[in-house]
Design an enzyme around this catalytic site. Structure first.
Site, PDB file in Angstrom:
ATOM      1  N   ARG A  48       1.013  -1.099   0.119  1.00 49.32           N
ATOM      2  CA  ARG A  48       0.050  -0.035  -0.121  1.00 49.32           C
ATOM      3  C   ARG A  48       0.801   1.443   0.142  1.00 49.32           C
ATOM      4  NH1 ARG A  48      -3.930   1.595   5.021  1.00 49.32           N
ATOM      5  NH2 ARG A  48      -2.069   0.513   6.034  1.00 49.32           N
ATOM      6  N   LEU A  92      -5.362  -3.107   1.402  1.00 47.06           N
ATOM      7  CA  LEU A  92      -6.176  -4.244   1.611  1.00 47.06           C
ATOM      8  C   LEU A  92      -7.376  -3.779   2.161  1.00 47.06           C
ATOM      9  CD1 LEU A  92      -3.070  -6.264   2.942  1.00 47.06           C
ATOM     10  CD2 LEU A  92      -4.026  -6.255   0.375  1.00 47.06           C
ATOM     11  N   LYS A 145       2.159 -18.796   9.667  1.00 50.62           N
ATOM     12  CA  LYS A 145       1.881 -18.769  11.262  1.00 50.62           C
ATOM     13  C   LYS A 145       2.124 -17.337  11.745  1.00 50.62           C
ATOM     14  CE  LYS A 145       4.806 -20.028  14.250  1.00 50.62           C
ATOM     15  NZ  LYS A 145       5.888 -18.892  14.627  1.00 50.62           N
ATOM     16  N   HIS A 237       6.012 -25.386  15.678  1.00 54.01           N
ATOM     17  CA  HIS A 237       7.311 -26.091  15.364  1.00 54.01           C
ATOM     18  C   HIS A 237       7.681 -27.378  16.147  1.00 54.01           C
ATOM     19  CE1 HIS A 237       7.692 -22.843  13.087  1.00 54.01           C
ATOM     20  NE2 HIS A 237       8.088 -21.819  14.126  1.00 54.01           N
TER      21      HIS A 237
HETATM   22  C1  BG6 Z   1       9.515 -18.502  14.026  1.00 54.31           C
HETATM   23  C2  BG6 Z   1       9.023 -17.592  15.320  1.00 54.31           C
HETATM   24  O1  BG6 Z   1       8.498 -19.225  13.556  1.00 54.31           O
HETATM   25  O2  BG6 Z   1      10.702 -19.251  14.158  1.00 54.31           O
HETATM   26  C3  BG6 Z   1      10.351 -16.931  15.651  1.00 54.31           C
HETATM   27  O3  BG6 Z   1       8.066 -16.781  15.236  1.00 54.31           O
HETATM   28  C4  BG6 Z   1      11.761 -17.578  15.980  1.00 54.31           C
HETATM   29  O4  BG6 Z   1       9.940 -16.387  16.992  1.00 54.31           O
HETATM   30  C5  BG6 Z   1      11.843 -18.455  14.543  1.00 54.31           C
HETATM   31  O5  BG6 Z   1      12.701 -16.877  15.870  1.00 54.31           O
HETATM   32  C6  BG6 Z   1      12.959 -19.610  14.776  1.00 54.31           C
HETATM   33  O6  BG6 Z   1      12.988 -20.000  13.621  1.00 54.31           O
HETATM   34  P1  BG6 Z   1      14.680 -20.551  13.011  1.00 54.31           P
HETATM   35  O7  BG6 Z   1      14.526 -21.154  11.787  1.00 54.31           O
HETATM   36  O8  BG6 Z   1      15.477 -19.490  13.064  1.00 54.31           O
HETATM   37  O9  BG6 Z   1      15.097 -21.730  14.100  1.00 54.31           O
END
Ligand code: BG6
EC number: 1.1.1.49
Length: 487
Positions: A48, A92, A145, A237
């Site tokens: 935007r 948006l 996410k 994760h």
């Molecule tokens: C993200 C989180 O999904 O994953 C972050 O929102 C985090 O807070 C990150 O720092 C960590 O990912 P990686 O790949 O650096 O281990």
């Protein structure tokens, strides 16, 4: 991997942090590698606050270029990458603007990918606006996410998006699933006969999964303070890693076979009784401390964070899986910001031998242990006992190391690159299906509720340490300790 499938990749949130650090650099790498993206494929950025394409390209050069190719930018590839980029200025908040996007996309060959690198509150309005101009046909939608704040809000988003896009069109990203070492975990478990017979309660005493970060909340204090580590890392994760570690062998690697098996694990997680939360879950928040010789401030003084915040920056939790393979085996999950090291690893502690003719040291648990280091320096290390040279039968711990970078010197692919190519090519296996996401929310929800209702603040820990002592005490109750506490 050669491809001729044409595509138009529409990037909402084109000037956001994620586009700058991850998405555009990943698309550049795929472009630079050659043969991964169809020559006719285009990227259409949507934003935007940018006047036109020329201004957007200036932004990309200034902000994205520093994040590409750690070993120097291939200028020819960079110039041809910029040729792929187009721009549409859209507010948006104004659905009528989407006719501009429809006109810009009209008559193009191939699949349309809509990547929503925006806050989750915009997911539904964007999807509705796309449908209102007929752009939900022949397209895929990528949702970042966090998808929701809890089960209810995640269901609300999924319901609304599901009215516009079929489940096969929806790609929910969890970037951990795109990491090379996580892929390798599947190869280790299901490509070798060696581990499978031992991968069960009879031989495994406990499993730890840690994702530790040295970084704090950076510029995301505002977002993080409304989110916390349980939603940011555990719900997605860590539970995804757990489901890959614990799943049954899938019958094929097609998307639903893998996701069905992961779902079975998530549905078998033993529900947490709210009365037990104090015993099985630890929440912490970092205070000021020192990391690698430099002082860092307390979480509560970070920009965007409320000074009296009770948001957790650390979680350790004990998980049990109610099935024949894993019944009674504790899985300890842990994540935190501003910890002593940046490391993601899975530790499988095997049981001690049932009887030792070689003295008591062989009866100690932890003599056999498999440590799968996901990052940094992807390694698999298998600990065994061996005889110390010399007189007598004295045992010592030794290990076999498999360092992947020594075997495979090149060809590593960043998580986002792999996942974006999968979206463009229609491969869903590494994306989270709605039922998986629901099962994960359902499991974390009692903890979220209890913590929200509790008047006890998170336990403090100094930045640069491994989190609150309560996380160590939780393992001590099971006669074990975190890997770094061994010596
Ligand atoms: C993200 C989180 O999904 O994953 C972050 O929102 C985090 O807070 C990150 O720092 C960590 O990912 P990686 O790949 O650096 O281990």
């Amino acid at each position: 991997m050669q491809t001729d499938s044409s595509f138009t990749f529409v990037l909402f949130g084109g000037t956001g942090d994620l586009s700058m650090r991850k998405i555009l650099p990943a698309l550049f790498e795929a472009h630079r590698a050659g043969g991964m993206l169809a020559d006719s494929g285009k990227i259409v950025a949507v934003a935007r606050h940018v006047a036109d394409r020329a201004a957007y390209i200036d932004w990309v050069v200034e902000h994205v270029k520093p994040h590409v190719s750690k070993n120097g930018v291939d200028e020819t590839a960079w110039a041809s990458f910029l040729d792929r980029i187009e721009f549409v200025k859209i507010d948006l908040g104004n659905p009528e603007d989407f006719t501009l996007l429809r006109d810009a996309l009209s008559g193009r060959p191939g699949i349309r990918v809509f990547y929503l690198a925006t806050g989750p509150s915009l997911f539904v309005p964007i999807c509705r606006a796309l449908a209102s101009v007929g752009l939900n046909e022949n397209s895929r939608i990528v949702l970042e996410k966090p998808l929701g704040y809890d089960l209810k809000s995640s269901n609300a988003i999924n319901d609304a998006v599901g009215e516009i896009f079929a489940e096969e069109q929806i790609y929910r990203i969890d970037h951990y699933l795109g990491k090379e070492p996580v892929q390798n975990l599947l190869a280790l478990r299901f490509g070798n006969v060696l581990f499978e017979p031992l991968w069960r309660r009879e031989w495994v005493e406990s499993i730890q999964i840690t994702i530790a970060e040295e970084l704090g909340v950076e510029a995301r204090g505002d977002f993080y303070d409304n989110t916390g580590a349980l939603r940011d890392m555990v719900q997605n994760h860590l539970l995804q890693l757990l489901s890959i570690v614990a799943m049954e062998p899938p019958h094929s690697m097609d998307s639903d076979s893998v996701r069905d098996e992961k779902l079975r694990v998530l549905r078998a997680l033993k529900p947490i009784d709210p009365r037990d939360i104090g015993k099985v879950a630890v929440r912490g928040q970092y205070h000021a401390g020192v990391i690698r010789g430099s002082g860092v401030p307390a979480y509560a003084t970070e920009p965007g964070v409320k000074p009296d915040s009770t948001t957790e920056t650390f979680v350790a939790v004990k998980v049990e899986i109610e099935n024949w393979r894993w019944s009674g085996v504790p899985f300890f999950l842990r994540t935190g910001k501003r910890l002593a090291d940046r490391v993601a690893e899975i530790v499988v502690n095997f049981r001690a031998v049932p009887h030792s003719a070689l003295g008591a040291s062989a009866l100690r648990g932890g003599a056999n242990r498999l440590v799968i280091r996901l990052q940094p320096n992807e390694t698999i290390r298998l600990y065994c006992l061996a005889k110390q040279p010399g007189e007598g039968m004295n045992l010592a711990s030794v290990h076999l190391d498999l360092a992947f970078d020594r075997f495979f010197r090149e060809g590593q692919m960043e998580a986002y690159q792999r996942l974006l190519l999968d979206v463009i090519n229609g491969r869903l296996a590494l994306f989270v299906r709605r039922d998986e996401q629901e099962a994960a929310w359902r499991w974390v929800e009692p903890i979220l509720n209890e913590w929200a209702a509790s008047n006890k603040p998170p336990k403090p820990y100094a930045a640069g340490t491994w989190g609150p002592a309560a996380a160590s005490a939780m393992l001590a109750q099971h006669g074990t300790c975190w890997l770094e506490e061994e010596n």
